[in-house]
Design a protein around this motif. Structure first.
Motif, short mmCIF file in Angstrom:
data_model
loop_
_atom_site.label_atom_id
_atom_site.label_comp_id
_atom_site.label_asym_id
_atom_site.label_seq_id
_atom_site.Cartn_x
_atom_site.Cartn_y
_atom_site.Cartn_z
N ILE A 1 0.86 -1.18 0.00
CA ILE A 1 0.00 0.00 0.00
C ILE A 1 0.90 1.24 0.00
CG2 ILE A 1 -1.88 1.20 1.17
CD1 ILE A 1 -2.62 -1.58 0.21
N ILE A 2 0.57 2.21 -0.84
CA ILE A 2 1.39 3.41 -0.99
C ILE A 2 0.57 4.63 -0.58
CG2 ILE A 2 2.78 4.80 -2.59
CD1 ILE A 2 2.80 2.31 -4.44
N ALA A 3 1.22 5.55 0.13
CA ALA A 3 0.58 6.83 0.49
C ALA A 3 1.47 7.97 0.01
CB ALA A 3 0.37 6.92 2.00
N GLU A 4 0.86 8.97 -0.60
CA GLU A 4 1.62 10.13 -1.05
C GLU A 4 0.66 11.28 -1.34
OE1 GLU A 4 3.52 9.06 -4.81
OE2 GLU A 4 1.86 9.99 -5.90
N TYR A 5 1.22 12.47 -1.54
CA TYR A 5 0.42 13.62 -1.95
C TYR A 5 0.41 13.67 -3.47
CZ TYR A 5 0.88 14.88 2.93
OH TYR A 5 0.84 14.85 4.30
N ALA A 6 -0.78 13.81 -4.07
CA ALA A 6 -0.93 13.79 -5.52
C ALA A 6 -0.03 14.84 -6.18
CB ALA A 6 -2.38 14.02 -5.91
N LYS A 7 0.75 14.40 -7.15
CA LYS A 7 1.70 15.31 -7.81
C LYS A 7 0.99 16.27 -8.77
CE LYS A 7 5.37 11.83 -7.54
NZ LYS A 7 4.58 10.80 -6.86
N SER A 8 -0.21 15.90 -9.20
CA SER A 8 -0.99 16.76 -10.10
C SER A 8 -2.47 16.46 -9.86
CB SER A 8 -0.63 16.47 -11.56
OG SER A 8 -1.09 15.19 -11.94
N GLY A 9 -3.32 17.07 -10.65
CA GLY A 9 -4.75 16.82 -10.53
C GLY A 9 -5.28 15.91 -11.62
N ARG A 10 -4.35 15.13 -12.23
CA ARG A 10 -4.76 14.29 -13.37
C ARG A 10 -5.26 12.91 -12.97
NH1 ARG A 10 0.12 16.42 -15.40
NH2 ARG A 10 1.15 14.42 -15.06
N SER A 11 -4.88 12.40 -11.80
CA SER A 11 -5.28 11.03 -11.42
C SER A 11 -6.74 11.01 -10.97
CB SER A 11 -4.37 10.49 -10.32
OG SER A 11 -4.48 11.29 -9.16
N SER A 12 -7.38 9.84 -11.13
CA SER A 12 -8.77 9.65 -10.72
C SER A 12 -8.86 8.51 -9.72
CB SER A 12 -9.65 9.33 -11.93
OG SER A 12 -9.66 10.41 -12.84
N CYS A 13 -9.83 8.60 -8.84
CA CYS A 13 -10.06 7.58 -7.83
C CYS A 13 -10.66 6.33 -8.48
CB CYS A 13 -10.99 8.11 -6.75
SG CYS A 13 -11.44 6.87 -5.50
N ASN A 14 -10.07 5.16 -8.20
CA ASN A 14 -10.52 3.91 -8.80
C ASN A 14 -11.88 3.46 -8.26
OD1 ASN A 14 -9.68 1.75 -10.68
ND2 ASN A 14 -9.92 0.47 -8.87
N LYS A 15 -12.32 4.05 -7.12
CA LYS A 15 -13.61 3.65 -6.56
C LYS A 15 -14.75 4.55 -7.03
CE LYS A 15 -16.07 2.52 -2.34
NZ LYS A 15 -16.52 1.21 -2.85
N CYS A 16 -14.57 5.88 -6.87
CA CYS A 16 -15.67 6.81 -7.20
C CYS A 16 -15.50 7.47 -8.56
CB CYS A 16 -15.80 7.88 -6.13
SG CYS A 16 -14.42 9.07 -6.10
N SER A 17 -14.31 7.28 -9.19
CA SER A 17 -14.01 7.83 -10.53
C SER A 17 -13.87 9.35 -10.56
CB SER A 17 -15.07 7.41 -11.56
OG SER A 17 -15.12 6.00 -11.66
N GLU A 18 -13.93 10.00 -9.40
CA GLU A 18 -13.74 11.45 -9.34
C GLU A 18 -12.25 11.78 -9.35
OE1 GLU A 18 -16.13 13.83 -9.34
OE2 GLU A 18 -17.64 12.26 -9.58
N LYS A 19 -11.92 12.99 -9.78
CA LYS A 19 -10.53 13.44 -9.81
C LYS A 19 -9.96 13.55 -8.39
CE LYS A 19 -9.58 14.12 -14.22
NZ LYS A 19 -8.49 13.37 -14.88
N ILE A 20 -8.68 13.27 -8.27
CA ILE A 20 -7.98 13.46 -7.01
C ILE A 20 -7.20 14.76 -7.10
CG2 ILE A 20 -6.22 12.53 -5.44
CD1 ILE A 20 -6.92 9.74 -6.52
N GLU A 21 -7.52 15.71 -6.24
CA GLU A 21 -6.93 17.05 -6.34
C GLU A 21 -5.42 17.04 -6.11
OE1 GLU A 21 -8.81 19.92 -3.91
OE2 GLU A 21 -10.81 19.59 -4.73
N SER A 22 -4.74 17.93 -6.80
CA SER A 22 -3.29 18.06 -6.65
C SER A 22 -2.93 18.36 -5.19
CB SER A 22 -2.78 19.19 -7.56
OG SER A 22 -1.40 19.41 -7.37
N LYS A 23 -1.87 17.70 -4.69
CA LYS A 23 -1.33 17.88 -3.33
C LYS A 23 -2.22 17.29 -2.24
CE LYS A 23 1.24 22.03 -4.66
NZ LYS A 23 1.50 23.45 -4.41
#
Length: 338
Positions: free
Chosen positions: A134-156
């Motif tokens: 399991i990996i934890a980090e702060y999102a480097k950008s706002g391009r990734s999406s959550c695999n569960k809800c499909s919503e964008k993951i905000e930068s940082k």
């Protein structure tokens, strides 16, 4: 395994980074390699590369094929095409001798294996397999999406992931409703790089997740709660002890922040780019340096035992006025401790 579900690919290795699935040795760059390509239920082609000799040693794992069915065959040199034709011919002669009952058993075994593999992959998509990191980090950008809800993951913002080769990211709140079985928060990669507040939040969520999964299994989780609470207190005591006692295995580093991304472990505020920062750095058992950065003022609120400013790594690289400031702070700390 049938040719309708598996493709055979031939190409020259683009780099020396791939490994043979048969012998586990590296495949040299630009050398001929053969692969079994199947469609992965997670939505991409999964290719298992082999040395040529290792590929033909797979025997029963190989589908029935001719050289014309090999993807990329026409792109090979004449000598490599001839070599492949010979090896396919030899393999065909051996496989012909095994027709009949042996062939039927092999096909049934392959079909059973395919079903088993598919079931395993489906369970992985459903369940968050415990062997995955399991990996934890702060999102480097706002391009990734959550695999569960499909919503964008905000930068940082803090995000968590299962350790697939194709990493699947989740919002923090979306991750823990999954059937996640974590022994402890310490098993999360990147935990020590988080802000103190986020680190504690994760520890709490892991504790609650462990308790709820035991309830689902019908097991009394009273001892689990006590164990998690005791572990949380122990971890907290250890962290406080490190900040108070300046653990002997740690070294102190001074430098100018290379960017504005790091956060102070004391106040959790950002450390501005090019500003002077101090750190405790120690060797992590997982094989890397674990460095905790602080604002200059926050660092000296800790019970730091420094013999002299000269013992600080990077001290000689600082500007003269910052060197003088550090010397003064160290002296004042030494006097106040007496």
């Amino acid at each position: 395994m049938s040719s309708t579900t598996t493709k055979i690919v031939a190409e020259y290795a683009k780099s020396g980074k791939s490994s043979c699935k048969k012998c586990s040795e590296k495949i040299d760059s630009k050398s001929l390699r053969l692969g079994l390509k199947v469609w992965d239920p997670r939505g991409y082609d999964n290719t298992k590369w082999h040395h040529v000799s290792c590929f033909f040693a797979l025997d029963s794992e190989l589908p029935v094929f001719g050289v014309d069915s090999i993807e990329g065959f026409q792109e090979l040199t004449g000598s490599d095409q001839h070599k492949l034709k010979q090896m396919v011919s030899e393999t065909d002669q051996v496989s012909t001798k095994r027709k009949g009952d042996d062939e039927s058993k092999s096909e049934r075994g392959d079909l059973k294996k395919l079903k088993t593999d598919e079931d395993k992959k489906n369970r992985q998509d459903k369940k968050n397999v415990t062997n995955e990191k399991i990996i934890a980090e702060y999102a480097k950008s706002g391009r990734s999406s959550c695999n569960k809800c499909s919503e964008k993951i905000e930068s940082k913002s803090l995000r968590l992931a299962q350790g697939f080769e194709n990493t699947k990211w989740y919002h923090l709140d979306c991750f823990f409703p999954l059937d996640t079985d974590l022994v402890s928060a310490d098993s999360i990669e990147g935990l020590s790089e988080l802000k103190s507040s986020d680190e504690e939040k994760l520890r709490t969520l892991v504790s609650k997740g462990g308790q709820s999964s035991k309830k689902r299994d019908g097991v009394d989780d009273t001892e689990s709660k006590r164990g998690h609470s005791k572990k949380l207190k122990t971890d907290e005591d250890k962290e406080n002890g490190q900040e108070k006692n300046n653990v002997t295995n740690e070294k102190i580093i001074a430098e100018y922040a290379k960017s504005g991304r790091s956060s102070c472990k004391k106040c959790s505020e950002k450390i501005e780019s090019k500003s002077l920062r101090l750190a405790f750095s120690s060797w992590d058992p997982r094989g890397f340096e674990n460095t905790k950065w602080y604002h200059l003022d926050c660092f000296f609120t800790l019970d730091v035992d420094l013999v002299s400013a000269d013992s600080i790594e990077g001290f000689t690289e600082l500007k003269s006025n910052d060197q003088e400031k550090l010397k003064t702070l160290v002296i004042e700390r030494d006097q106040s401790s007496k």
